[in-house]
Design a protein around this motif. Structure first.
Motif, mmCIF file in Angstrom:
data_model
loop_
_atom_site.group_PDB
_atom_site.id
_atom_site.type_symbol
_atom_site.label_atom_id
_atom_site.label_comp_id
_atom_site.label_asym_id
_atom_site.label_seq_id
_atom_site.Cartn_x
_atom_site.Cartn_y
_atom_site.Cartn_z
ATOM 1 N N ILE A 89 -9.710 11.641 8.397
ATOM 2 C CA ILE A 89 -10.301 12.876 8.915
ATOM 3 C C ILE A 89 -10.238 12.833 10.432
ATOM 4 N N LEU A 90 -9.582 13.816 11.020
ATOM 5 C CA LEU A 90 -9.484 13.935 12.475
ATOM 6 C C LEU A 90 -10.269 15.169 12.890
ATOM 7 N N LYS A 91 -11.317 14.963 13.678
ATOM 8 C CA LYS A 91 -12.213 16.054 14.052
ATOM 9 C C LYS A 91 -11.828 16.665 15.396
ATOM 10 N N ASN A 92 -12.153 17.949 15.535
ATOM 11 C CA ASN A 92 -11.993 18.670 16.798
ATOM 12 C C ASN A 92 -10.584 18.462 17.381
ATOM 13 N N VAL A 93 -9.611 18.950 16.665
ATOM 14 C CA VAL A 93 -8.211 18.754 17.035
ATOM 15 C C VAL A 93 -7.923 19.322 18.424
ATOM 16 N N THR A 94 -7.132 18.585 19.191
ATOM 17 C CA THR A 94 -6.698 19.023 20.518
ATOM 18 C C THR A 94 -5.176 19.098 20.548
ATOM 19 N N ASN A 95 -4.643 19.671 21.628
ATOM 20 C CA ASN A 95 -3.191 19.741 21.774
ATOM 21 C C ASN A 95 -2.571 18.356 21.844
ATOM 22 N N ASN A 96 -3.307 17.393 22.363
ATOM 23 C CA ASN A 96 -2.795 16.023 22.475
ATOM 24 C C ASN A 96 -2.644 15.350 21.122
ATOM 25 N N ASP A 97 -3.286 15.906 20.082
ATOM 26 C CA ASP A 97 -3.184 15.313 18.748
ATOM 27 C C ASP A 97 -1.873 15.687 18.052
ATOM 28 N N ALA A 98 -1.167 16.654 18.616
ATOM 29 C CA ALA A 98 0.103 17.062 18.002
ATOM 30 C C ALA A 98 1.085 15.902 18.049
ATOM 31 N N GLY A 99 1.777 15.696 16.946
ATOM 32 C CA GLY A 99 2.748 14.610 16.895
ATOM 33 C C GLY A 99 2.799 13.990 15.515
ATOM 34 N N THR A 100 3.429 12.841 15.443
ATOM 35 C CA THR A 100 3.627 12.141 14.177
ATOM 36 C C THR A 100 2.528 11.109 13.956
ATOM 37 N N HIS A 101 1.939 11.159 12.768
ATOM 38 C CA HIS A 101 0.892 10.205 12.384
ATOM 39 C C HIS A 101 1.383 9.418 11.177
ATOM 40 N N GLU A 102 1.231 8.105 11.239
ATOM 41 C CA GLU A 102 1.738 7.230 10.181
ATOM 42 C C GLU A 102 0.601 6.457 9.520
ATOM 43 N N CYS A 103 0.680 6.365 8.205
ATOM 44 C CA CYS A 103 -0.332 5.646 7.427
ATOM 45 C C CYS A 103 0.300 4.374 6.852
ATOM 46 N N ARG A 104 -0.349 3.246 7.103
ATOM 47 C CA ARG A 104 0.096 1.960 6.553
ATOM 48 C C ARG A 104 -1.063 1.302 5.809
ATOM 49 N N VAL A 105 -0.741 0.615 4.752
ATOM 50 C CA VAL A 105 -1.772 -0.048 3.947
ATOM 51 C C VAL A 105 -1.316 -1.459 3.605
ATOM 52 N N SER A 106 -2.216 -2.385 3.717
ATOM 53 C CA SER A 106 -1.958 -3.770 3.334
ATOM 54 C C SER A 106 -2.697 -4.046 2.032
ATOM 55 N N LEU A 107 -1.943 -4.428 1.006
ATOM 56 C CA LEU A 107 -2.519 -4.671 -0.314
ATOM 57 C C LEU A 107 -2.408 -6.146 -0.695
ATOM 58 N N GLY A 108 -3.327 -6.590 -1.524
ATOM 59 C CA GLY A 108 -3.246 -7.934 -2.081
ATOM 60 C C GLY A 108 -3.237 -8.998 -1.009
ATOM 61 N N ALA A 109 -2.265 -9.902 -1.109
ATOM 62 C CA ALA A 109 -2.235 -11.055 -0.218
ATOM 63 C C ALA A 109 -1.343 -10.859 0.993
ATOM 64 N N SER A 110 -0.913 -9.617 1.246
ATOM 65 C CA SER A 110 -0.058 -9.397 2.415
ATOM 66 C C SER A 110 -0.820 -9.675 3.688
ATOM 67 N N ARG A 111 -0.100 -10.082 4.711
ATOM 68 C CA ARG A 111 -0.720 -10.503 5.959
ATOM 69 C C ARG A 111 -0.500 -9.470 7.058
ATOM 70 N N ARG A 112 -1.310 -9.553 8.078
ATOM 71 C CA ARG A 112 -1.141 -8.682 9.226
ATOM 72 C C ARG A 112 -1.067 -9.504 10.491
ATOM 73 N N LYS A 113 -0.506 -8.934 11.522
ATOM 74 C CA LYS A 113 -0.403 -9.644 12.797
ATOM 75 C C LYS A 113 -1.764 -9.731 13.470
ATOM 76 N N LYS A 114 -1.881 -10.665 14.365
ATOM 77 C CA LYS A 114 -3.161 -10.877 15.039
ATOM 78 C C LYS A 114 -3.569 -9.675 15.869
ATOM 79 N N ARG A 115 -2.580 -8.929 16.369
ATOM 80 C CA ARG A 115 -2.930 -7.790 17.216
ATOM 81 C C ARG A 115 -3.473 -6.631 16.401
ATOM 82 N N GLY A 116 -3.507 -6.743 15.095
ATOM 83 C CA GLY A 116 -4.152 -5.718 14.279
ATOM 84 C C GLY A 116 -3.228 -4.635 13.782
ATOM 85 N N VAL A 117 -1.930 -4.730 14.076
ATOM 86 C CA VAL A 117 -0.989 -3.726 13.604
ATOM 87 C C VAL A 117 -0.279 -4.269 12.366
ATOM 88 N N LEU A 118 -0.253 -3.478 11.307
ATOM 89 C CA LEU A 118 0.327 -3.940 10.056
ATOM 90 C C LEU A 118 1.848 -4.017 10.142
#
Length: 202
Positions: A89-118
């Motif tokens: 949910i993205l509230k109070n949309v602004t012109n700066n919100d225009a663009g591409t949004h990507e959804c990633r999910v980590s399931l089960g035993a998959s790992r993620r990088k330390k910087r927090g990006v999947l």
């Protein structure tokens, strides 16, 4: 076969386009696959490598590297996603919100990088378009659409009436014209085809 596999991989992340007005709230839909959800990340390609729109892990959102423009404006539909719904949910949309949004999910035993990006590829890609809100323009658009529909309907009705009139008028005229009736009666009369009784034979 190779082409089919390539097309399958390219279509793995379902893309969608959404149009919203400035000030609206928008829900960016994303559904995880089967398995335990370890982490959820919403990001944008134009953000810095370590930044994100929202990062969810260990049962809570992590604002450490969240881009400042999204703070206090984003949340998951299900704050404890149990039914695979990881929509944002993205509230109070602004012109700066225009663009591409990507959804990633980590399931089960998959790992993620330390910087927090999947590391996973996005499972959902949404292109958000944002328009300036103008009530007068919106009202004009509705009125304009109504006028167009009314004009089109009127033209269709008029053409139908003219076509019906042109088709019906000659037929009726032929039926009511006494001259035509008399002409037909004379031509069809058997006596008109026989010579008169007092006519001398030829």
């Amino acid at each position: 076969m190779a082409l089919f596999i390539l097309m399958f991989l390219l279509s793995a992340a379902a893309a969608e386009e959404i149009v919203k007005f400035v000030g609206d709230d928008v829900t960016l839909r994303c559904e995880a696959g089967d398995g335990d959800i370890r982490a959820v990340e919403w990001t944008r390609p134009d953000l810095k490598k370590e930044e994100y729109v929202l990062f969810y892990s260990d049962g809570r959102s992590d604002p450490k590297h969240q881009h400042e423009s999204f703070r206090d404006r984003v949340q998951l539909v299900d704050r404890q996603p149990q039914d695979r719904d990881v929509s944002l949910i993205l509230k109070n949309v602004t012109n700066n919100d225009a663009g591409t949004h990507e959804c990633r999910v980590s399931l089960g035993a998959s790992r993620r990088k330390k910087r927090g990006v999947l590391d996973e590829e996005p499972i959902r890609v949404i292109h958000l378009m944002v328009k300036d809100r103008d009530s007068s323009d919106g009202n004009f658009s509705r009125i304009h659409r109504g006028l167009v529909l009314a004009v089109v309907g009127g033209v269709v009705l008029l053409v139908s009436c003219i076509a019906g009139f042109l088709f019906w008028k000659p037929k009726r005229a032929n039926e009511e014209d006494p001259t035509q009736k008399g002409y037909k009666a004379i031509n069809k009369s058997p006596s008109s085809l026989q010579p008169a009784a007092d006519s001398p034979p030829v």
